[in-house]
Design a protein around this motif. Structure first.
Motif, mmCIF file in Angstrom:
data_model
loop_
_atom_site.group_PDB
_atom_site.id
_atom_site.type_symbol
_atom_site.label_atom_id
_atom_site.label_comp_id
_atom_site.label_asym_id
_atom_site.label_seq_id
_atom_site.Cartn_x
_atom_site.Cartn_y
_atom_site.Cartn_z
ATOM 1 N N ALA A 145 -36.604 -3.042 72.268
ATOM 2 C CA ALA A 145 -36.684 -2.624 70.863
ATOM 3 C C ALA A 145 -37.534 -3.601 70.057
ATOM 4 N N ARG A 146 -37.379 -4.883 70.307
ATOM 5 C CA ARG A 146 -38.189 -5.884 69.591
ATOM 6 C C ARG A 146 -39.673 -5.683 69.867
ATOM 7 N N TYR A 147 -39.997 -5.417 71.135
ATOM 8 C CA TYR A 147 -41.399 -5.162 71.471
ATOM 9 C C TYR A 147 -41.922 -3.948 70.709
ATOM 10 N N ILE A 148 -41.169 -2.860 70.743
ATOM 11 C CA ILE A 148 -41.606 -1.633 70.071
ATOM 12 C C ILE A 148 -41.810 -1.890 68.581
ATOM 13 N N LEU A 149 -40.854 -2.530 67.940
ATOM 14 C CA LEU A 149 -40.970 -2.773 66.497
ATOM 15 C C LEU A 149 -42.070 -3.781 66.166
ATOM 16 N N SER A 150 -42.446 -4.608 67.126
ATOM 17 C CA SER A 150 -43.534 -5.571 66.886
ATOM 18 C C SER A 150 -44.891 -4.881 66.783
ATOM 19 N N LEU A 151 -44.969 -3.608 67.159
ATOM 20 C CA LEU A 151 -46.237 -2.882 67.160
ATOM 21 C C LEU A 151 -46.626 -2.339 65.791
ATOM 22 N N ASP A 152 -45.806 -2.547 64.781
ATOM 23 C CA ASP A 152 -46.116 -2.016 63.446
ATOM 24 C C ASP A 152 -47.353 -2.703 62.886
ATOM 25 N N THR A 153 -48.322 -1.900 62.538
ATOM 26 C CA THR A 153 -49.541 -2.438 61.906
ATOM 27 C C THR A 153 -49.664 -1.954 60.464
ATOM 28 N N THR A 154 -48.678 -1.167 60.025
ATOM 29 C CA THR A 154 -48.760 -0.588 58.680
ATOM 30 C C THR A 154 -48.119 -1.465 57.614
ATOM 31 N N ASN A 155 -47.078 -2.225 57.995
ATOM 32 C CA ASN A 155 -46.347 -3.074 57.059
ATOM 33 C C ASN A 155 -45.825 -2.320 55.848
ATOM 34 N N LYS A 156 -45.441 -1.075 56.042
ATOM 35 C CA LYS A 156 -44.844 -0.321 54.949
ATOM 36 C C LYS A 156 -43.719 0.538 55.498
ATOM 37 N N ALA A 157 -42.736 0.788 54.674
ATOM 38 C CA ALA A 157 -41.584 1.599 55.075
ATOM 39 C C ALA A 157 -41.864 3.067 54.799
ATOM 40 N N ASN A 158 -41.219 3.924 55.549
ATOM 41 C CA ASN A 158 -41.306 5.365 55.293
ATOM 42 C C ASN A 158 -40.123 5.814 54.482
ATOM 43 N N HIS A 174 -42.912 8.499 76.409
ATOM 44 C CA HIS A 174 -43.526 7.752 75.309
ATOM 45 C C HIS A 174 -44.834 7.101 75.734
ATOM 46 N N ARG A 175 -45.707 6.889 74.775
ATOM 47 C CA ARG A 175 -46.941 6.121 74.932
ATOM 48 C C ARG A 175 -47.032 5.171 73.741
ATOM 49 N N VAL A 176 -47.894 4.199 73.826
ATOM 50 C CA VAL A 176 -48.053 3.252 72.728
ATOM 51 C C VAL A 176 -48.702 3.938 71.531
ATOM 52 N N GLU A 177 -49.799 4.637 71.763
ATOM 53 C CA GLU A 177 -50.609 5.165 70.663
ATOM 54 C C GLU A 177 -50.414 6.648 70.367
ATOM 55 N N GLU A 178 -50.039 7.440 71.356
ATOM 56 C CA GLU A 178 -50.027 8.888 71.147
ATOM 57 C C GLU A 178 -48.647 9.484 71.366
ATOM 58 N N LYS A 179 -48.331 10.501 70.608
ATOM 59 C CA LYS A 179 -47.081 11.229 70.748
ATOM 60 C C LYS A 179 -47.183 12.101 71.994
ATOM 61 N N THR A 180 -46.175 12.068 72.835
ATOM 62 C CA THR A 180 -46.122 12.960 73.988
ATOM 63 C C THR A 180 -44.826 13.763 73.848
ATOM 64 N N ILE A 181 -43.905 13.612 74.754
ATOM 65 C CA ILE A 181 -42.605 14.273 74.633
ATOM 66 C C ILE A 181 -41.831 13.663 73.463
ATOM 67 N N GLY A 182 -41.889 12.359 73.360
ATOM 68 C CA GLY A 182 -41.257 11.640 72.258
ATOM 69 C C GLY A 182 -42.320 10.993 71.395
ATOM 70 N N PRO A 183 -41.900 10.337 70.326
ATOM 71 C CA PRO A 183 -42.873 9.692 69.442
ATOM 72 C C PRO A 183 -43.564 8.519 70.129
ATOM 73 N N SER A 184 -44.749 8.171 69.625
ATOM 74 C CA SER A 184 -45.429 6.981 70.150
ATOM 75 C C SER A 184 -44.661 5.748 69.668
ATOM 76 N N TYR A 185 -44.836 4.672 70.372
ATOM 77 C CA TYR A 185 -44.174 3.439 69.955
ATOM 78 C C TYR A 185 -44.677 2.974 68.591
ATOM 79 N N ARG A 186 -45.941 3.207 68.296
ATOM 80 C CA ARG A 186 -46.467 2.826 66.983
ATOM 81 C C ARG A 186 -45.823 3.660 65.879
ATOM 82 N N GLU A 187 -45.540 4.942 66.130
ATOM 83 C CA GLU A 187 -44.847 5.768 65.138
ATOM 84 C C GLU A 187 -43.445 5.225 64.865
#
Length: 140
Positions: free
Chosen positions: A127-140, A67-80
């Motif tokens: 998990a809290r750290y990862i979910l704190s990275l949401d900048t979209t404020n919208k659900a999928n 994983h990476r913060v911004e980019e998808k690698t093997i798994g999704p990015s944390y922002r995704e």
């Protein structure tokens, strides 16, 4: 003669204490910013104080293998991940479970490696750290 020896010993002691052989702190990082924060966060931003421990735990484990913060690698990015799941207690619990026990099918066919050695409270901090990275404020 005796006073000269005492002065000499005092000078040697002052010299020894004034020579600090410890490595100097990297001036690139302020006291509030560690190298870990800089690696984990994009653009030189630091993790919000409430979630910094989770960021440190991610850096200390093998998370950056997939994983990476911004980019998808093997798994999704944390922002995704953060954009997909709202930051709430249920999603923190579910993500912590995936971190500890692995997951498959949530992000394609690749399987997330389990980390059974992690304490639940530590996985929840991550998990809290990862979910704190949401900048979209919208659900999928």
């Amino acid at each position: 003669m005796k006073s000269t020896v005492i002065v000499y010993i005092c000078c040697l002691c002052l010299l020894a204490f004034s020579c600090d052989s410890r490595p100097k702190q990297n001036p690139k990082y302020t006291p509030a910013t560690s190298a870990t924060d800089s690696v984990i966060n994009s653009g030189g931003k630091v993790a919000v104080e409430n979630y910094r421990e989770g960021a440190r735990m991610i850096a200390a484990n093998d998370c950056f293998t997939c994983h990476r913060v911004e980019e998808k690698t093997i798994g999704p990015s944390y922002r995704e991940v953060a954009a997909r799941y709202h930051f709430n207690d249920g999603n923190v619990e579910n993500l912590a479970h995936s971190i500890m026990y692995g997951a498959k099918g949530l992000w394609g066919e690749r399987e997330m490696t389990p980390h059974p050695g992690l304490e639940k409270r530590d996985a929840m901090e991550m998990a809290r750290y990862i979910l704190s990275l949401d900048t979209t404020n919208k659900a999928n």
